[in-house]
Enzyme design. Structure first.
Site, PDB file in Angstrom:
ATOM      1  N   HIS A 128       0.834  -1.202   0.000  1.00 17.95           N
ATOM      2  CA  HIS A 128       0.000   0.000   0.000  1.00 17.95           C
ATOM      3  C   HIS A 128       0.877   1.263   0.000  1.00 17.95           C
ATOM      4  CE1 HIS A 128      -3.334  -2.689   0.813  1.00 17.95           C
ATOM      5  NE2 HIS A 128      -2.681  -3.176   1.865  1.00 17.95           N
ATOM      6  N   ARG A 421      14.615  16.719  15.762  1.00 16.55           N
ATOM      7  CA  ARG A 421      15.335  15.492  16.102  1.00 16.55           C
ATOM      8  C   ARG A 421      15.173  14.410  15.042  1.00 16.55           C
ATOM      9  NH1 ARG A 421      13.411  16.788  21.447  1.00 16.55           N
ATOM     10  NH2 ARG A 421      11.544  15.547  21.038  1.00 16.55           N
ATOM     11  N   ASN A 424      16.813  15.126  10.254  1.00 18.85           N
ATOM     12  CA  ASN A 424      18.145  14.750   9.790  1.00 18.85           C
ATOM     13  C   ASN A 424      18.886  14.138  10.969  1.00 18.85           C
ATOM     14  OD1 ASN A 424      20.725  14.535   8.745  1.00 18.85           O
ATOM     15  ND2 ASN A 424      20.672  16.519   7.709  1.00 18.85           N
ATOM     16  N   HIS A 428      21.815  15.602  13.489  1.00 16.82           N
ATOM     17  CA  HIS A 428      21.332  15.700  14.870  1.00 16.82           C
ATOM     18  C   HIS A 428      22.212  14.902  15.816  1.00 16.82           C
ATOM     19  CE1 HIS A 428      18.948  14.052  18.281  1.00 16.82           C
ATOM     20  NE2 HIS A 428      18.619  15.321  18.404  1.00 16.82           N
ATOM     21  N   TYR A 436      25.672  19.449  22.203  1.00  7.79           N
ATOM     22  CA  TYR A 436      24.716  19.444  23.315  1.00  7.79           C
ATOM     23  C   TYR A 436      25.258  18.671  24.520  1.00  7.79           C
ATOM     24  CZ  TYR A 436      20.323  18.776  25.843  1.00  7.79           C
ATOM     25  OH  TYR A 436      19.355  18.753  26.805  1.00  7.79           O
ATOM     26  N   SER A 459      23.999  25.371  14.456  1.00 10.35           N
ATOM     27  CA  SER A 459      23.319  24.909  13.247  1.00 10.35           C
ATOM     28  C   SER A 459      22.957  26.069  12.328  1.00 10.35           C
ATOM     29  CB  SER A 459      22.063  24.122  13.636  1.00 10.35           C
ATOM     30  OG  SER A 459      21.360  23.683  12.495  1.00 10.35           O
ATOM     31  N   HIS A 463      24.349  26.812   8.474  1.00  5.71           N
ATOM     32  CA  HIS A 463      23.376  26.895   7.384  1.00  5.71           C
ATOM     33  C   HIS A 463      23.497  28.231   6.651  1.00  5.71           C
ATOM     34  CE1 HIS A 463      21.399  23.337   9.119  1.00  5.71           C
ATOM     35  NE2 HIS A 463      20.745  23.251   7.977  1.00  5.71           N
TER      36      HIS A 463
END
Length: 566
Positions: A128, A421, A424, A428, A436, A459, A463
């Site tokens: 499906h 989260r 990507n 991450h 972090y 980040s 970017h």
């Protein structure tokens, strides 16, 4: 007597001749037996080699057959048991997709690599879901044919939209040459790291000389990172790479920086905590024992090419390379690139190519903004499938990299935090492991909000760095979205109903993509069409689209109620 003696002598000589013949024959037979035994022994050795080789081949084929059997069993379970779980709000995939080790000694859990497929790979085994994939392809084909036929009927010519590819990927050979230089520079990091690690064990543990050596190595590594990025950007500007080649080059530059940081950050504790250092009353460990504690160059080289940014000495591997899978993913990447080029050429360029020639009314700007939402959403979905599914799975198949959880079911998320989260996982995981986690454990001392702000800042900066040097102008739309709107949406969507949150998330994604494409296209075409644009830093930082033949407000707008219309 003489006759008798001569007869006995002749009989004795004949008897000796017979005996010699018998001995010679016995020797020949003995030699033949030895040759036969040697031939038989050699045949036995060859038979043993053949049996061993056949055994290895059979064992290898049995391993492949067993892997295929397990894959078929997994697919069968997916179709007959896990299908219900895929459509539940708390699916098993979400609960087990992270696969991080538990919290130990008050530290945050670590990334754990396990053999698993990408989510879409498993979903496409359900007929499906596979049919929905086919329907989406048919819709794209119909959209393509509709545009081509419309052009042929109206103008008598066909525009396939290949100009963005030709213009965007120009000088790609130069980009490949610069990429090779960056790759070589990253390879040279390994011997420098081993030199530092092996040299520091010669010093007394905890001495001032050892600390000075460590600080000098840290300063050298940070300088290397800065010089690496500066030289790469200057090379890009010197060779004036087109936008698409610039994006690929800058993304590779960022990947090399992240890989280098991951390798040094993961292996520096080994060098700092080894027992091979000497104290005032202890002898240093042997160089061989110390060298075995550090990863080999082969492991480092594999990490540089592996589709992950988190370093490990070993990763789960598959048994073989399925070349059909590699070919299919390669065709998908090429097809998506051509389709995105078609969308840019036929749907987005006509909306913004006149910016800078004359003033644009506010009504035209609003129409252009909303007209770019649907093409922007299509580009967003196509880019996700091309980069995070097709490209990453193709690279993983070539390198036999078994952990292929490059993304999760971000389309089902109801909060912006869950989307970040899940969208990507590769990036991450790097941000979580090396930004972090380090901020929480070492920098801010369990202050998670500050660590979260740091993650968003890192980040958004990278970017914006890629976009700024790709288009040759600074227009911090992406930075504002990540740094301010992202943190705001994390708070706003936290307590929403799951259905409402998911609808709101998709609405924000579509509007955000349309806004990005609108503003960046406006600035790009305005800088191409507006005369007398300088090359100073101020000209680079100040947007042109709002000043040079920018947007003019139309004061004659009127709003008529639907029931008042004739």
């Amino acid at each position: 007597m003489s006759d008798t003696g001569s007869g006995s002598e002749s009989s004795g000589s004949s008897g000796a001749g017979v005996q010699n013949a018998i001995d010679n024959r016995a020797q020949r037979e003995y030699k033949e037996e030895i040759v036969k035994d040697m031939a038989i022994e050699k045949m036995k050795q060859k038979m043993d080699e053949i049996v061993a080789r056949v055994g290895r081949d059979v064992e290898k084929k049995l391993d492949i057959a067993v892997d295929d059997l397990f894959a078929e069993v997994k697919q069968f379970n997916l179709k007959n048991y896990e299908l219900k779980q895929l459509f539940k709000e708390q699916s098993s995939a979400r609960s087990t997709s992270t696969h991080r080790k538990g919290r130990t000694n008050g530290k945050l859990p670590e990334k754990e690599f396990v053999a698993r497929n990408s989510l879409l790979t498993d979903l496409f085994e359900v007929k499906h879901i596979k049919t929905i994939y086919h329907i989406f392809i048919v819709i794209l084909i119909i959209l393509f044919l509709n545009t081509v036929v419309h052009d042929f009927v109206d103008t008598g010519s066909i525009n396939l939209g290949f100009r963005p590819i030709v213009a965007g990927f120009g000088k790609f050979h130069v980009a490949l040459m610069l990429w090779a230089c960056m790759q070589l520079s990253t390879f040279l990091l390994y011997p420098c790291f081993r030199l530092w690690a092996s040299a520091r064990q010669r010093f007394t543990k905890g001495s001032s000389v050892q600390k000075l050596w460590d600080l000098a190595a840290l300063a050298t590594f940070l300088t290397y990172q800065c010089v690496f990025m500066t030289v790469a950007i200057k090379a890009l500007l010197l060779h004036d790479l087109p936008p698409a080649s610039s994006v690929a080059f800058l993304m590779e530059m960022t990947r090399f920086l992240m890989k280098a940081h991951a390798f040094v950050r993961s292996n520096a504790p080994r060098a700092l905590g080894t027992g091979g250092q000497k104290t005032a009353d202890s002898k240093p460990a042997s160089p061989d024992a110390f060298g075995r504690q550090l990863p080999s160059f082969g492991k480092y080289a594999y990490f540089l090419f592996a589709p992950t940014l988190v370093y490990r000495d070993e990763y789960p591997r598959t048994k073989q390379i399925r070349w059909r899978v590699v070919a299919r993913h390669a065709l998908e990447v090429v097809g998506v690139i051509f389709y995105i080029s078609f969308i840019l050429e036929r749907f987005l360029a006509p909306l913004f190519e006149k910016f800078g020639h004359a003033k644009i009314s506010s009504g035209s700007f609003v129409l252009s903004l909303f007209g770019s939402i649907m093409p922007g959403s299509l580009c967003f979905l196509c880019a996700f499938y091309s980069l995070l599914h097709a490209w990453m799975n193709g690279a993983a198949e070539l390198l036999r990299f078994a952990d292929r959880m490059f993304y999760r079911d971000w389309w089902n998320e109801s909060t912006f935090a869950g989307y970040i989260r899940s969208w990507n996982v590769v990036v991450h995981d790097w941000l979580y492991t090396y930004v972090y986690k380090d901020c929480v454990e070492h920098v801010f001392r369990n202050c998670r909000p500050l660590a979260t702000v740091t993650v968003f800042t890192v980040s958004s900066v990278f970017h914006e760095l890629i976009l700024a040097f790709c288009f040759r102008f600074f227009y911090p739309v992406m930075f504002v979205q990540f740094e301010f709107m992202g943190l705001l949406l994390m708070v706003v969507t936290r307590g929403l109903n799951k259905d409402v949150g998911n609808v709101l998330l998709w609405l924000m994604l579509c509007i955000g993509n349309g806004l990005h494409l609108s503003l960046y296209n406006m600035e790009y075409y305005a800088r191409r069409n507006c005369p007398d644009i300088g090359d100073s830093i101020v000209d680079y930082l100040v947007p042109v689209s709002w000043s040079c033949n920018g947007i003019s407000h139309n004061p004659n707008w009127t709003i008529t109620a639907p029931w008042s219309m004739p």
